[in-house]
Design a protein around this motif. Structure first.
Motif, PDB file in Angstrom:
ATOM      1  N   THR A   1      62.836  28.540   3.879  1.00 49.99           N
ATOM      2  CA  THR A   1      63.717  28.399   2.714  1.00 49.99           C
ATOM      3  C   THR A   1      64.901  27.477   2.976  1.00 49.99           C
ATOM      4  OG1 THR A   1      64.947  30.393   3.360  1.00 49.99           O
ATOM      5  CG2 THR A   1      63.092  30.684   1.817  1.00 49.99           C
ATOM      6  N   ALA A   2      64.970  26.900   4.164  1.00 50.78           N
ATOM      7  CA  ALA A   2      66.069  25.991   4.499  1.00 50.78           C
ATOM      8  C   ALA A   2      66.025  24.749   3.618  1.00 50.78           C
ATOM      9  CB  ALA A   2      65.978  25.597   5.972  1.00 50.78           C
ATOM     10  N   ARG A   3      67.180  24.228   3.335  1.00 53.77           N
ATOM     11  CA  ARG A   3      67.320  23.064   2.449  1.00 53.77           C
ATOM     12  C   ARG A   3      66.468  21.870   2.919  1.00 53.77           C
ATOM     13  NH1 ARG A   3      70.128  22.457  -2.221  1.00 53.77           N
ATOM     14  NH2 ARG A   3      70.717  20.329  -2.587  1.00 53.77           N
ATOM     15  N   ALA A   4      66.469  21.610   4.222  1.00 58.87           N
ATOM     16  CA  ALA A   4      65.694  20.478   4.749  1.00 58.87           C
ATOM     17  C   ALA A   4      64.213  20.618   4.416  1.00 58.87           C
ATOM     18  CB  ALA A   4      65.880  20.371   6.260  1.00 58.87           C
ATOM     19  N   VAL A   5      63.714  21.840   4.468  1.00 64.34           N
ATOM     20  CA  VAL A   5      62.296  22.106   4.186  1.00 64.34           C
ATOM     21  C   VAL A   5      62.027  22.038   2.686  1.00 64.34           C
ATOM     22  CG1 VAL A   5      60.484  23.850   4.317  1.00 64.34           C
ATOM     23  CG2 VAL A   5      61.956  23.425   6.299  1.00 64.34           C
TER      24      VAL A   5
END
Length: 146
Positions: free
Chosen positions: A56-60
């Motif tokens: 759920t990280a922004r980069a992903v």
């Protein structure tokens, strides 16, 4: 539904964080999809993973949005909805049960064989079971189901 697209053993000592996961998506999964399922990238991807922080990280989420892959929602606290947990891992355990391995490479090869030996029809059954689990979870307000 047509089987495993990518089997990627994480190198020893590697920390799985958002940057690592993003790199696997870009450098391993996307090329594997292009190779094993020609045309799928163009026709659209429905992508499901759980709510782990690296997922759920922004980069992903940014890289997946850039690919225009549709993310399927995963309810909180529902590990029972991950096909790996209710299908793939138990089947692999059956195949690997009782074996001893000398090296990491032996483990990697044994898991490769275990995945190859899975009944192809079981993927269709697993997909149908997964849909039923999602429906049951939605109908129960996101509660854990089996």
């Amino acid at each position: 539904m047509n089987g495993v697209i990518l089997r990627w053993p994480v190198p020893t000592g590697t920390t799985i964080n958002a940057q690592y996961y993003k790199k696997v998506l870009q450098d391993k999964l996307r090329p594997a999809i292009r190779k094993k399922r020609p045309g799928l990238l163009e026709s659209g991807i429905l992508f499901h993973h759980d709510n782990a922080p690296v997922h759920t990280a922004r980069a992903v989420t940014d890289v997946l949005a850039g690919y225009k892959w549709e993310l399927l929602e995963h309810p909180r606290y529902s590990p029972d909805l991950a096909p790996c947990d209710f299908h793939l891992f138990p089947k692999m355990k059956e195949h690997l049960h009782g074996q001893r391995f000398e090296t990491e490479e032996d483990i990697i090869q044994a898991t490769k064989v275990a995945i190859k030996n899975l009944d192809k029809c079981s993927y269709v059954t697993t997909f149908k079971d997964w849909l039923q689990r999602i429906e049951k979870c939605a109908n129960s307000g996101g509660c854990y189901v089996e």
